[in-house]
Design an enzyme around this catalytic site. Structure first.
Site, mmCIF file in Angstrom:
data_model
loop_
_atom_site.group_PDB
_atom_site.id
_atom_site.type_symbol
_atom_site.label_atom_id
_atom_site.label_comp_id
_atom_site.label_asym_id
_atom_site.label_seq_id
_atom_site.Cartn_x
_atom_site.Cartn_y
_atom_site.Cartn_z
ATOM 1 N N ARG A 56 16.304 -8.077 -48.338
ATOM 2 C CA ARG A 56 15.924 -8.916 -49.494
ATOM 3 C C ARG A 56 15.431 -8.047 -50.669
ATOM 4 N NH1 ARG A 56 11.418 -12.770 -48.022
ATOM 5 N NH2 ARG A 56 12.634 -13.306 -46.187
ATOM 6 N N ARG B 240 12.496 -11.980 -55.847
ATOM 7 C CA ARG B 240 11.492 -12.449 -56.794
ATOM 8 C C ARG B 240 10.406 -11.442 -57.158
ATOM 9 N NH1 ARG B 240 10.247 -18.254 -54.151
ATOM 10 N NH2 ARG B 240 10.680 -16.996 -52.305
ATOM 11 N N ARG C 215 16.507 -15.699 -62.936
ATOM 12 C CA ARG C 215 16.269 -16.952 -62.217
ATOM 13 C C ARG C 215 15.607 -18.025 -63.082
ATOM 14 N NH1 ARG C 215 16.033 -19.782 -59.321
ATOM 15 N NH2 ARG C 215 15.086 -19.618 -57.283
ATOM 16 N N ASP D 98 23.503 -15.932 -49.778
ATOM 17 C CA ASP D 98 22.626 -16.581 -48.811
ATOM 18 C C ASP D 98 23.428 -16.893 -47.559
ATOM 19 O OD1 ASP D 98 19.769 -17.953 -48.640
ATOM 20 O OD2 ASP D 98 21.221 -19.202 -47.570
ATOM 21 N N TYR E 286 19.674 -24.181 -38.975
ATOM 22 C CA TYR E 286 19.600 -24.826 -40.285
ATOM 23 C C TYR E 286 20.521 -26.040 -40.348
ATOM 24 C CZ TYR E 286 16.876 -20.853 -41.935
ATOM 25 O OH TYR E 286 15.894 -19.922 -42.095
#
Lengths: 345, 345
Positions: free
Chosen positions: B29, B33, B42, B78, B152
């Protein structure tokens, strides 16, 4: 085979590694939402309200014993009850939410008030449950471990993997150590009050220790756990330490001074027995999700668990974590009966 | 000491256990952010929109390489992108939400559509990133493992410990096996498309395998992982398998046919190297939270990690999990520099 023991004596001996007729069995979170008689009470009473009503808390604690004849009655309470009495604004929706978390050293002063008072309803529930059960069935009291209490106290809503507290432990280790020291006194006071109320066995839940690498566990969670245990009276009831997802910490958990280490479903019980040797007994560790399987499969899983448990100094049959909400009652019954040797198989 | 290698060759050799000048380093990752240049993009573009825009996805993938000179560029995407293209109503708020989960066998028919089309933007981003980087820097593609995709896909919002899917695996194993088989084809198609687009290294993320006991892992998650890997071309880029909280599954993970097992921060890297021997290389495993520590402490942790990594067949320096959102940029830089030997210490 020794003569049949009372559940209380069976539990005590298994914890201390003495000879038993068969392993005692109880289930973590055995009083809970999977039982209709519990749900019936919860329709009228909120979760915290129930923890704080000694009559209802005792009643709810006794429900699974009535239904399944388990070998120990765990008192209905919550590990966060002491914190709620010390000025933390705690709510359950349905997971715990702390509106005013302890974010820094200045907040530590806010944690004042009496732990004994905060958990007085739990202690009174222990007395009532013991009166109802008589001397043959042990009542189990419990507390949250310092690291797990600190996790809930320091964050409004828990992050996955406890990112906030583990980051804080790298960034401000001195603060986290002070927080843990305070939590250790709270955990020890909680357990001491329950010993005075007559608890026959004690369990410390370190639900969140498993996120730590071994060296971090030793410095933070493990150090505070050892402090907690050292603060208990020399003559005390048998003590169990449970940690979730903590197979990598097993040797460390076995060295804390507890009598029993309760392992989760991911750790092989036979391997665990080899790793801890005669230092502690083991508790666990059926996958809670397995109680939804067909009953013959549950019996087969229990049989495997009991075989592996024989390698341990002593074995308390249990799940590897709490009963899940949607667990079928017949699955719980099959589990208990399979351990107690009364299965119709 | 061998002559200095290109990042691409260094990465390839470390994965295959050949001799290197120093371990390659990248971060899971690493585009995210914690980077202001990522947050800037973003502000204008939603997460899924970003995954589906090849230009922006390539740009975001390149940002950490520009800043830190990491040895691999992981493509921004993703693991759920393929599922979103197969009729699952996926949203991020900010965690993934699936409005129409696959709850039973009848729902499996709903999973139709083209995986290749769903991840075409990721493949195009791989091509653009490779053009921008030239031949010396490897681009890493990835996919979710079948068990993690199934987690998921089968639940609107993940339960803690994946209670729903693990219960389903006890109650309806045949359905879970079919679901995993479908997910294995999706994972393999995802990886094959990325190989064709030029990915130099591949990683499969089994974020949720760690909730399973070894025997359950072998029957469900591990079996489907092995199917996925077997469905890749014989001549393929080096393949990494990551599983979180899976120290108890290490030997099983090493037997799947992957070249590298990526371990999380809880498993001791030296112990892991002993346990897997020369079967696979290892990737990892600094605690992501440690990047918030003072820089000299980060350097000391990296130094310990590199020492332990020398016991492995090959070692790819990385974190034990993804970079956390609030990680200081200087912490990431200190980590990369310490591995690359350019630290000012």
């Amino acid at each position: 085979m020794p003569e049949a023991l009372s559940s209380r004596e069976r539990m005590r001996r298994a914890c201390l590694g003495e000879r038993v007729d068969r392993p005692p069995v109880w289930l973590m979170r055995q009083a809970g939402r999977y039982l209709p008689e519990y749900r019936e009470i919860r329709q009228r009473v909120g979760f915290l309200e129930l923890c704080r009503d000694p009559d209802l808390a005792a009643e709810v604690s006794l429900q699974p014993h009535r239904r399944f004849g388990v070998d120990a009655v765990v008192i209905f309470s919550d590990i966060l009850l002491p914190l709620a009495g010390l000025g933390l604004a705690l709510d359950f929706r349905p997971g715990p939410i702390v509106e005013n978390p302890i974010a820094g050293p200045a907040d530590l002063a806010r944690l004042e008030g009496s732990v004994a008072e905060a958990i007085a309803p739990t202690c009174e529930a222990i007395r009532r449950a013991k009166r109802a059960l008589g001397p043959d069935v042990p009542v189990l009291g419990f507390a949250g471990a310092p690291w797990t209490l600190a996790a809930y106290a320091s964050e409004t809503r828990l992050s996955r993997d406890l990112d906030r507290l583990t980051s804080l432990a790298w960034r401000e280790p001195a603060f986290v150590e002070r927080l843990l020291e305070r939590m250790a006194t709270i955990a020890a006071e909680t357990l001491r009050a329950q010993i005075e109320a007559g608890a026959d066995v004690l369990q410390i839940f370190d639900t969140w220790a498993g996120v730590l690498a071994p060296s971090r566990f030793r410095r933070f969670a493990g150090h505070a756990l050892a402090q907690t245990i050292a603060a208990l009276p020399r003559e005390r009831p048998p003590l169990v330490v449970y940690a979730r997802g903590a197979g990598h910490l097993l040797e460390d958990l076995a060295r804390l001074g507890a009598d029993v280490v309760s392992i989760d479903w991911r750790t092989d019980l036979g391997d665990a027995a080899e790793r801890v040797g005669v230092r502690v007994s083991l508790q666990g560790n059926l996958d809670p999700a397995a109680l939804g399987a067909p009953e013959d499969e549950i019996r087969a899983e229990v049989s495997r668990m009991l075989d592996l448990g024989r390698k341990a100094r002593g074995h308390v049959a249990n799940l590897g974590h709490g009963v899940l909400q949607h667990t079928p009652i017949d699955g719980v019954r099959a589990f208990v009966e399979a351990v107690q040797g009364t299965a119709r198989a």
